[in-house]
Design a protein around this motif. Structure first.
Motif, PDB file in Angstrom:
ATOM      1  N   UNK A  80       7.373  23.168 -32.804  1.00  0.00           N
ATOM      2  CA  UNK A  80       6.420  22.888 -31.740  1.00  0.00           C
ATOM      3  C   UNK A  80       5.634  21.622 -32.036  1.00  0.00           C
ATOM      4  N   UNK A  81       5.393  20.863 -30.998  1.00  0.00           N
ATOM      5  CA  UNK A  81       4.495  19.725 -31.052  1.00  0.00           C
ATOM      6  C   UNK A  81       3.121  20.193 -30.586  1.00  0.00           C
ATOM      7  N   UNK A  82       2.061  19.671 -31.213  1.00  0.00           N
ATOM      8  CA  UNK A  82       0.707  20.064 -30.853  1.00  0.00           C
ATOM      9  C   UNK A  82      -0.225  18.867 -30.896  1.00  0.00           C
ATOM     10  N   UNK A  83      -1.306  18.958 -30.115  1.00  0.00           N
ATOM     11  CA  UNK A  83      -2.306  17.891 -30.066  1.00  0.00           C
ATOM     12  C   UNK A  83      -3.699  18.488 -30.148  1.00  0.00           C
ATOM     13  N   UNK A  84      -4.612  17.753 -30.796  1.00  0.00           N
ATOM     14  CA  UNK A  84      -5.999  18.171 -30.871  1.00  0.00           C
ATOM     15  C   UNK A  84      -6.891  16.965 -30.602  1.00  0.00           C
ATOM     16  N   UNK A  85      -7.968  17.220 -29.908  1.00  0.00           N
ATOM     17  CA  UNK A  85      -8.934  16.159 -29.648  1.00  0.00           C
ATOM     18  C   UNK A  85      -9.623  15.776 -30.947  1.00  0.00           C
ATOM     19  N   UNK A  86      -9.896  14.487 -31.113  1.00  0.00           N
ATOM     20  CA  UNK A  86     -10.441  14.034 -32.387  1.00  0.00           C
ATOM     21  C   UNK A  86      -9.301  13.564 -33.265  1.00  0.00           C
ATOM     22  N   UNK A  87      -9.496  12.462 -33.966  1.00  0.00           N
ATOM     23  CA  UNK A  87      -8.365  11.825 -34.646  1.00  0.00           C
ATOM     24  C   UNK A  87      -8.078  12.367 -36.041  1.00  0.00           C
ATOM     25  N   UNK A  88      -8.895  13.295 -36.545  1.00  0.00           N
ATOM     26  CA  UNK A  88      -8.642  13.840 -37.885  1.00  0.00           C
ATOM     27  C   UNK A  88      -7.461  14.797 -37.849  1.00  0.00           C
ATOM     28  N   UNK A  89      -6.496  14.577 -38.715  1.00  0.00           N
ATOM     29  CA  UNK A  89      -5.320  15.440 -38.714  1.00  0.00           C
ATOM     30  C   UNK A  89      -5.642  16.799 -39.332  1.00  0.00           C
TER      31      UNK A  89
END
Length: 124
Positions: A95-104
C-alpha cells in the motif's frame, strides 16, 4: 480529495525485481510525507519505506534495507518503490500512504490517506 493509486505489482521469482509506483493527486505533493506499507493476512500492516517529499530524507525497515529503494518524481507526483533480490517473505499486499506534514514515519497510525493496494507475490 487525496487520491493514491498503486501499480506495478505481480508475480516474480525469488531473486527477481519489481517496481511499484504510486500516483498521487489532490494535495500539495511537497507538503506531505509518503510511504509504502505491506500486509499479509492475519498480520499487522508493516512500514517498508518512507520519504519526506520536501527534504528527500528516506527511511527503511531493516528487513528491506539494501534491497528496496523509495524515490519521488515531483514533476509527475509519483512515489516509486524499486525492489530487488526479492524473497518469498516479501509476498504481501503493498500500500501507498500519505500524511500531511513532511516528516516521514514508518508507523501506519500516522497516515490518513491510503491507496487500494497492489499484490506482490514472490514464488518459484
Amino acid at each position: 480529495e487525496v487520491q493514491l493509486v498503486e501499480s506495478g505489482g505481480g508475480l516474480v521469482q525469488p531473486g527477481g525485481s519489481l517496481r511499484l509506483s504510486c500516483a498521487a493527486s489532490g494535495f500539495t505533493f511537497s507538503s506531505y510525507a509518503m510511504a509504502w506499507f505491506r500486509q499479509v493476512p492475519g498480520k499487522e500492516r508493516e512500514g517498508v519505506a518512507a520519504l519526506s517529499t520536501r527534504t528527500g530524507t528516506t527511511a527503511y525497515a531493516s528487513s528491506v534495507k539494501g534491497r528496496f529503494t523509495i524515490s519521488q518524481d515531483n514533476a509527475k507526483n509519483t512515489v516509486d518503490l524499486q525492489m530487488i533480490s526479492l524473497k518469498p517473505e516479501d509476498t504481501a499486499m503493498y500500500y501507498c500512504a500519505a500524511k500531511n506534514g513532511y516528516a516521514w514515519s514508518l508507523q501506519p497510525r500516522n497516515y490518513n490517506s491510503w491507496g487500494q493496494g497492489t499484490q506482490v507475490t514472490v514464488s518459484s
